[in-house]
Design a protein around this motif. Sequence first.
Motif, PDB file in Angstrom:
ATOM      1  N   ASP A  44       0.855  -1.179   0.000  1.00  0.00           N
ATOM      2  CA  ASP A  44       0.000   0.000   0.000  1.00  0.00           C
ATOM      3  C   ASP A  44       0.900   1.240   0.000  1.00  0.00           C
ATOM      4  N   ARG A  45       1.263   1.686  -1.195  1.00  0.00           N
ATOM      5  CA  ARG A  45       2.206   2.791  -1.334  1.00  0.00           C
ATOM      6  C   ARG A  45       1.661   4.081  -0.718  1.00  0.00           C
ATOM      7  N   ARG A  46       0.292   4.167  -0.679  1.00  0.00           N
ATOM      8  CA  ARG A  46      -0.328   5.383  -0.126  1.00  0.00           C
ATOM      9  C   ARG A  46       0.016   5.574   1.342  1.00  0.00           C
ATOM     10  N   GLN A  47       0.436   4.475   1.988  1.00  0.00           N
ATOM     11  CA  GLN A  47       0.755   4.544   3.414  1.00  0.00           C
ATOM     12  C   GLN A  47       1.825   5.599   3.715  1.00  0.00           C
ATOM     13  N   TYR A  70       2.494   8.400   1.947  1.00  0.00           N
ATOM     14  CA  TYR A  70       1.908   9.741   1.854  1.00  0.00           C
ATOM     15  C   TYR A  70       0.965   9.987   3.039  1.00  0.00           C
ATOM     16  N   ARG A  71       0.187   8.938   3.342  1.00  0.00           N
ATOM     17  CA  ARG A  71      -0.794   9.055   4.423  1.00  0.00           C
ATOM     18  C   ARG A  71      -0.107   9.455   5.724  1.00  0.00           C
ATOM     19  N   THR A 123       2.946  -2.163  -7.121  1.00  0.00           N
ATOM     20  CA  THR A 123       2.443  -2.379  -5.749  1.00  0.00           C
ATOM     21  C   THR A 123       1.688  -3.710  -5.649  1.00  0.00           C
TER      22      THR A 123
END
Lengths: 173, 248
Positions: free
Chosen positions: A117-120, A122-123, B71
């Motif tokens: 979860d690459r958004r982690q 940024y999050r 991903t």
Amino acid sequence: MKSNEGKQKKHLYAPPGMSLWRERALFWVLLTVAILHSLEFFSTLQSHLQSLYERLEQYENWGMINRVTMTDLVVLLRGKFVLFGMPILLCLMAIGNRYRYYHQGSKSIYLMRRLPDRRQWYRSCLVQPTLRILLVIGIMAVLLLVFYAVYMNQVPEGCLLPNQWQKLWRWNL
Amino acid sequence: MIEIKQLSKIYSKQKGDRKQALTDVSLTLPRGEIVGLFGENGAGKTTLMKCMLGLLRYEGQITLDGEPITTKNIEKLSFATSEHSFFANLTAQDHEGFYGQHFPKFRKKRFHSLMEFFDLPMKKPLRTFSTGQKNQFEVVLALCQGADYILMDEPFAGNDVFNREDFYKVLLGILEPEETVLLSTHLIEEVADFIGRAVLLRQGQIVADVSTLDLEDAGKDLMTFIKETYDYRGDRIRRVLTQLNEEG
């Protein structure tokens, strides 16, 4: 078990292991100072309201000055919101600090960048500071509405200049 | 299988300087191999691994089981680096939670066995670990993530020889047939008995890719082979010293 879940949730919105209490405390202090400073509006309003009246010695009373007009709201508000820039600036710096954290002590950035979860990544850098910035903007908006309502309510109709709300957006607060 | 085709990487430095770190590297890593990646400092070992992990932009193609690495399949790769990719302020226990949360195939049982084997504390922040312990923990995480391909970049810089010896034995003991290890190290003689294949990089290019069985058949040991491939001139030190003495 619950504390573990809490820890895991905390890891979602902040860099794991980063001590944030200083940042949090400073934010609330700066926000409180900014709110208190903006409340000075009421004393400014009060003194401008008083200047609409003159002392009538013969009646031993106060009377409104002839054809007097009230200072515009936008002028009374000048400088009252300026300190809200401090908590916003702090939040912007917090984003930078969080990003730098992943490069300090180790290269945990390598781990963050290869999470499924690459958004982690940024999050953990953006969510809390962004929410805080939105909170500051929200508080500013509420205060502005309150100040406007009080102004419109307190200023005698005869002294009120038109287009007070519109004038707000022609000036820098 | 990981397939690398014509991989090139150029680092752009300040003032328009460019450094070609990798040039047309092509490599295949099938499942179930322990591959040693060797080369002098600056040969491109770390760059190659970082490109595989998507940490660097590159030219060329890298696929994992026929798919580009994104991903969706990145969890099939793990990484242990001497720079350490763990969170220094967290404990081993916290990492167990973090990995469990983000990597569904995290091997909890293997994690506890290895922690016990290396005698690493579970509840101390990693910043308080010694360098050797930090390296061990970095490797433990890479082995327990549940990845099919485990990339290790100089994982034991700073560990003593007994420590490293223990690790190699454990590695051979715990790896499952489907797990692949790509191990970059300067400790060639130490790992010679543990790897099945050696890939040699020189100035960003693959100069040799050989199985240790083929080397055995040819009656060569890994160190000799590497020295030959690198055109290592053992007498150059003596020549330099002689030159210096003559000048003095």
